[in-house]
Design a protein around this motif. Structure first.
Motif, mmCIF file in Angstrom:
data_model
loop_
_atom_site.group_PDB
_atom_site.id
_atom_site.type_symbol
_atom_site.label_atom_id
_atom_site.label_comp_id
_atom_site.label_asym_id
_atom_site.label_seq_id
_atom_site.Cartn_x
_atom_site.Cartn_y
_atom_site.Cartn_z
ATOM 1 N N GLU A 90 29.567 35.003 48.388
ATOM 2 C CA GLU A 90 28.438 35.934 48.389
ATOM 3 C C GLU A 90 28.414 36.750 49.674
ATOM 4 N N GLY A 91 28.200 38.039 49.501
ATOM 5 C CA GLY A 91 28.178 38.948 50.636
ATOM 6 C C GLY A 91 29.553 39.496 50.978
ATOM 7 N N GLU A 92 30.623 38.935 50.401
ATOM 8 C CA GLU A 92 31.979 39.407 50.705
ATOM 9 C C GLU A 92 32.701 39.925 49.468
ATOM 10 N N SER A 93 33.006 39.007 48.519
ATOM 11 C CA SER A 93 33.798 39.427 47.364
ATOM 12 C C SER A 93 33.703 38.418 46.226
ATOM 13 N N ILE A 94 34.189 38.866 45.087
ATOM 14 C CA ILE A 94 34.375 38.017 43.911
ATOM 15 C C ILE A 94 35.850 38.122 43.562
ATOM 16 N N ARG A 95 36.522 36.992 43.511
ATOM 17 C CA ARG A 95 37.956 36.982 43.214
ATOM 18 C C ARG A 95 38.176 36.370 41.838
ATOM 19 N N LEU A 96 38.846 37.128 40.972
ATOM 20 C CA LEU A 96 39.169 36.667 39.627
ATOM 21 C C LEU A 96 40.621 36.231 39.612
ATOM 22 N N ILE A 97 40.853 34.989 39.267
ATOM 23 C CA ILE A 97 42.203 34.450 39.180
ATOM 24 C C ILE A 97 42.478 34.197 37.707
ATOM 25 N N TYR A 98 43.330 35.027 37.123
ATOM 26 C CA TYR A 98 43.635 34.916 35.703
ATOM 27 C C TYR A 98 44.636 33.788 35.485
ATOM 28 N N LEU A 99 44.446 33.052 34.402
ATOM 29 C CA LEU A 99 45.265 31.882 34.095
ATOM 30 C C LEU A 99 45.947 32.071 32.743
ATOM 31 N N PRO A 100 47.075 31.385 32.535
ATOM 32 C CA PRO A 100 47.705 31.485 31.216
ATOM 33 C C PRO A 100 46.821 30.861 30.141
ATOM 34 N N SER A 101 46.992 31.342 28.940
ATOM 35 C CA SER A 101 46.192 30.861 27.820
ATOM 36 C C SER A 101 46.548 29.418 27.491
ATOM 37 N N GLU A 102 45.555 28.661 27.050
ATOM 38 C CA GLU A 102 45.802 27.292 26.613
ATOM 39 C C GLU A 102 46.187 27.235 25.153
ATOM 40 N N GLU A 103 46.171 28.377 24.483
ATOM 41 C CA GLU A 103 46.460 28.440 23.057
ATOM 42 C C GLU A 103 47.939 28.157 22.814
ATOM 43 N N PRO A 135 47.531 38.730 33.923
ATOM 44 C CA PRO A 135 47.256 39.781 34.911
ATOM 45 C C PRO A 135 47.240 39.217 36.335
ATOM 46 N N ALA A 136 47.513 40.084 37.267
ATOM 47 C CA ALA A 136 47.471 39.684 38.680
ATOM 48 C C ALA A 136 46.021 39.407 39.075
ATOM 49 N N PRO A 137 45.827 38.540 40.069
ATOM 50 C CA PRO A 137 44.450 38.279 40.530
ATOM 51 C C PRO A 137 43.773 39.578 40.971
ATOM 52 N N GLU A 138 42.474 39.613 40.806
ATOM 53 C CA GLU A 138 41.702 40.819 41.090
ATOM 54 C C GLU A 138 40.564 40.459 42.036
ATOM 55 N N THR A 139 40.316 41.297 43.010
ATOM 56 C CA THR A 139 39.215 41.079 43.934
ATOM 57 C C THR A 139 38.213 42.217 43.783
ATOM 58 N N ILE A 140 36.966 41.842 43.588
ATOM 59 C CA ILE A 140 35.880 42.810 43.470
ATOM 60 C C ILE A 140 35.065 42.726 44.750
ATOM 61 N N CYS A 141 34.987 43.822 45.465
ATOM 62 C CA CYS A 141 34.227 43.872 46.713
ATOM 63 C C CYS A 141 32.740 43.680 46.412
ATOM 64 N N TRP A 142 32.039 42.984 47.292
ATOM 65 C CA TRP A 142 30.620 42.704 47.067
ATOM 66 C C TRP A 142 29.784 43.991 47.024
ATOM 67 N N ASP A 143 30.274 45.061 47.651
ATOM 68 C CA ASP A 143 29.566 46.342 47.600
ATOM 69 C C ASP A 143 29.522 46.910 46.180
ATOM 70 N N ASP A 144 30.459 46.486 45.331
ATOM 71 C CA ASP A 144 30.495 46.954 43.949
ATOM 72 C C ASP A 144 29.561 46.170 43.039
ATOM 73 N N VAL A 145 28.959 45.106 43.539
ATOM 74 C CA VAL A 145 28.004 44.320 42.761
ATOM 75 C C VAL A 145 26.631 44.957 42.953
ATOM 76 N N THR A 146 26.068 45.479 41.848
ATOM 77 C CA THR A 146 24.774 46.153 41.948
ATOM 78 C C THR A 146 23.603 45.230 41.624
ATOM 79 N N GLY A 147 23.887 44.086 41.025
ATOM 80 C CA GLY A 147 22.809 43.159 40.707
ATOM 81 C C GLY A 147 23.341 41.916 40.015
#
Length: 180
Positions: A90-103, A135-147
């Motif tokens: 919180e206050g910095e970023s949200i990091r999405l780490i995509y994983l292979p499907s379990e299917e 997909p490669a991991p993705e980082t969302i900057c906390w400034d992009d979180v509006t609510g």
């Protein structure tokens, strides 16, 4: 830092949250002409009631299908349906780490060939399906979180962008000590 367990949300979950966010903002633009035609139909001419019904049963479903294709086919919608885990600082970023499907591969093959007609025994000439790309991991900057919005099943992070973007995190994926 909070880290979720691996999870997947369905496109139906994404659509239900999308509608719950979209209707309060823009729903009046759909409701206003219908109500206006219905009121004028009761007061002046009954044929306007038919116009209100046509708007309700013909135009509104077409608008909802546009809503579905406009938002669900956006590149950002992949965040909802790909298996992932999320690290939230919180206050910095949200990091999405995509994983292979379990299917399992057999399930993917069965789904893609559901409509084919059976022709003899095809097991010998079937090649294994390649694994789905992650997909490669993705980082969302906390400034992009509006609510942040909490629903009965999800924590929804509203994101800045040209479209109505958001990130769904099921409450069941949050660790117990970090759950809201």
């Amino acid at each position: 830092m909070k880290k979720t367990r691996p999870f997947v949300t369905t496109s139906g979950d994404y659509l239900s949250v999308l509608i719950s966010l979209w209707l309060p903002r823009y729903g009046w633009t759909i409701l206003l002409p219908i109500v206006l035609c219905a009121v004028c139909g009761f007061m002046f001419d009954e044929r306007l009631l038919l116009v209100a019904l046509m708007l309700l049963f013909i135009v509104v479903p077409m608008l909802m299908s546009f809503l579905y294709t406009y938002y669900m086919l956006a590149p950002e919608a992949r965040r909802a349906v790909v298996r992932k885990e999320i690290e939230i600082t919180e206050g910095e970023s949200i990091r999405l780490i995509y994983l292979p499907s379990e299917e399992p591969e057999d399930d993917r093959r069965g789904r893609s060939r559901r409509m084919e007609l059976p022709v003899g025994n095809r097991k010998e000439d079937e090649k294994p399906l390649p694994p789905l790309p992650v997909p490669a991991p993705e980082t969302i900057c906390w400034d992009d979180v509006t609510g942040v919005k909490y629903t009965s099943r999800f924590t929804v992070y509203l994101l800045r962008g040209p479209r109505l973007n958001f990130l769904l995190i099921p409450h069941s994926a949050m660790p117990r000590e970090a759950a809201v």
